[in-house]
Design an enzyme around this catalytic site. Structure first.
Site, PDB file in Angstrom:
ATOM      1  N   LYS A   1     134.719  77.072  47.925  1.00  0.00           N
ATOM      2  CA  LYS A   1     133.548  77.589  47.197  1.00  0.00           C
ATOM      3  C   LYS A   1     133.830  78.955  46.582  1.00  0.00           C
ATOM      4  CE  LYS A   1     130.474  77.733  50.532  1.00  0.00           C
ATOM      5  NZ  LYS A   1     131.212  77.336  51.703  1.00  0.00           N
TER       6      LYS A   1
ATOM      7  N   ARG B   1     144.081  80.880  54.708  1.00  0.00           N
ATOM      8  CA  ARG B   1     143.438  81.820  53.780  1.00  0.00           C
ATOM      9  C   ARG B   1     143.510  83.263  54.265  1.00  0.00           C
ATOM     10  NH1 ARG B   1     136.997  80.304  53.826  1.00  0.00           N
ATOM     11  NH2 ARG B   1     136.555  80.961  55.959  1.00  0.00           N
TER      12      ARG B   1
ATOM     13  N   ARG C   1     140.887  86.765  57.741  1.00  0.00           N
ATOM     14  CA  ARG C   1     139.490  87.179  57.915  1.00  0.00           C
ATOM     15  C   ARG C   1     139.160  87.337  59.393  1.00  0.00           C
ATOM     16  NH1 ARG C   1     135.158  83.730  54.411  1.00  0.00           N
ATOM     17  NH2 ARG C   1     134.053  83.736  56.377  1.00  0.00           N
TER      18      ARG C   1
ATOM     19  N   ARG D   1     131.070  77.727  63.182  1.00  0.00           N
ATOM     20  CA  ARG D   1     130.553  77.666  61.813  1.00  0.00           C
ATOM     21  C   ARG D   1     130.520  76.217  61.306  1.00  0.00           C
ATOM     22  NH1 ARG D   1     133.973  82.147  60.525  1.00  0.00           N
ATOM     23  NH2 ARG D   1     134.921  81.092  58.784  1.00  0.00           N
TER      24      ARG D   1
HETATM   25  P1  AMP Z   1     130.781  82.943  54.493  1.00  0.00           P
HETATM   26  O1  AMP Z   1     131.687  83.919  53.853  1.00  0.00           O
HETATM   27  O2  AMP Z   1     129.837  82.278  53.540  1.00  0.00           O
HETATM   28  O3  AMP Z   1     131.537  81.947  55.364  1.00  0.00           O
HETATM   29  O4  AMP Z   1     129.834  83.772  55.482  1.00  0.00           O
HETATM   30  C1  AMP Z   1     130.381  84.526  56.548  1.00  0.00           C
HETATM   31  C2  AMP Z   1     129.310  84.757  57.607  1.00  0.00           C
HETATM   32  O5  AMP Z   1     128.218  85.496  57.052  1.00  0.00           O
HETATM   33  C3  AMP Z   1     128.668  83.499  58.183  1.00  0.00           C
HETATM   34  O6  AMP Z   1     129.448  82.928  59.225  1.00  0.00           O
HETATM   35  C4  AMP Z   1     127.337  84.054  58.692  1.00  0.00           C
HETATM   36  O7  AMP Z   1     127.513  84.788  59.894  1.00  0.00           O
HETATM   37  C5  AMP Z   1     126.981  85.061  57.607  1.00  0.00           C
HETATM   38  N1  AMP Z   1     126.203  84.428  56.527  1.00  0.00           N
HETATM   39  C6  AMP Z   1     126.574  84.266  55.232  1.00  0.00           C
HETATM   40  N2  AMP Z   1     125.623  83.644  54.531  1.00  0.00           N
HETATM   41  C7  AMP Z   1     124.609  83.400  55.381  1.00  0.00           C
HETATM   42  C8  AMP Z   1     123.343  82.745  55.281  1.00  0.00           C
HETATM   43  N3  AMP Z   1     122.915  82.214  54.109  1.00  0.00           N
HETATM   44  N4  AMP Z   1     122.566  82.675  56.387  1.00  0.00           N
HETATM   45  C9  AMP Z   1     122.950  83.205  57.545  1.00  0.00           C
HETATM   46  N5  AMP Z   1     124.139  83.811  57.742  1.00  0.00           N
HETATM   47  C10 AMP Z   1     124.968  83.908  56.673  1.00  0.00           C
END
Ligand code: AMP
Length: 224
Positions: A17, A130, A162, A173
């Site tokens: 994404k 990644r 990360r 996740r």
């Molecule tokens: P991502 O980079 O999208 O994988 O997001 C990293 C982390 O940020 C996630 O594992 C959540 O802890 C938090 N996070 C990001 N977007 C959201 C969302 N829409 N709702 C809740 N937590 C979020």
């Protein structure tokens, strides 16, 4: 006046994404709004909010719906997003967030929600490879590293794994994606907003599929 483009990209972590949203945002000249990137920027800035978010993120848990919906609502109200539209990446992740988004957008609505579909075995491989810039958050991978010695091409920052890509947090996740986010695929499908695009294959191929899907939804001829 140019018609706004309002897109949501759903997909498991590691589906690609981030990479595809950056490209789509350049192609359609609309801001890429990634809630993960916004939260990581708050963590880097060391704000109170960032410290709270880091605790959730390191465990692979979701930040509360109210908090994240508030952050997105403020961002969407900014001039670029309200005039040009947006590509939302990482939001909504729950039914409550999807409902909050619908309300935020009134009287307009999303053009399209894309489910970027990739099998779990492949996302696990992609996550393991990644890497991210510690300073600006740019994405890289072992197969596609920065030009010079793991320093970011954009800002010279250190490019690292990360912090929330630990085995336990990745598993949590993915479980949360299945239980909280995957049901949104049906939710948007019932509202006739959803298309599924395969995220397998080379980044350029995936990009062409995505552009074809968005152009179809916007009624733009396929050759433009
Ligand atoms: P991502 O980079 O999208 O994988 O997001 C990293 C982390 O940020 C996630 O594992 C959540 O802890 C938090 N996070 C990001 N977007 C959201 C969302 N829409 N709702 C809740 N937590 C979020």
């Amino acid at each position: 006046m140019v018609r706004a483009t309002r897109l949501v990209i759903l997909g498991k972590q590691g589906a690609g994404k981030g990479t595809q949203c950056v490209r789509l945002s350049q192609h359609y000249a609309v801001p890429h709004i990634s809630t993960g990137d916004m939260l990581r920027a708050a963590v880097r800035a060391g704000t109170e909010f960032g410290r709270m978010a880091k605790d959730f993120m390191d465990r692979g848990e979701l930040v509360t719906d109210e908090v994240i919906s508030g952050v997105v609502s403020e961002r969407l109200a900014e001039k670029d997003a309200s005039q040009l539209g947006f590509i939302l990446d990482g939001f909504p992740r729950t039914a409550a967030q999807a409902e909050a988004l619908e309300e935020m957008l009134l009287p307009s609505e999303l053009d399209l929600v894309i489910d970027l579909a990739v099998p779990t075995e492949l996302v696990l491989k992609r996550i393991a490879s990644r890497r991210v810039c510690r300073v600006c958050g740019a994405n890289y991978s072992v197969q596609s590293p920065p030009k010079v010695d793991w320093t970011c091409d954009n800002c010279g920052g250190e490019v690292v794994l990360r912090e929330d890509d630990t085995e336990a947090a990745v598993k949590r996740r993915l479980d949360l994606y299945e239980s909280q986010t995957a049901p949104l695929i049906d939710w948007y499908s019932q509202r006739e907003k959803l298309v599924t695009v395969s995220g397998e294959g080379a980044a350029d191929e995936v990009m062409h599929r995505l552009i074809a899907a968005v152009n179809r939804a916007k009624g733009i001829p396929q050759w433009s």
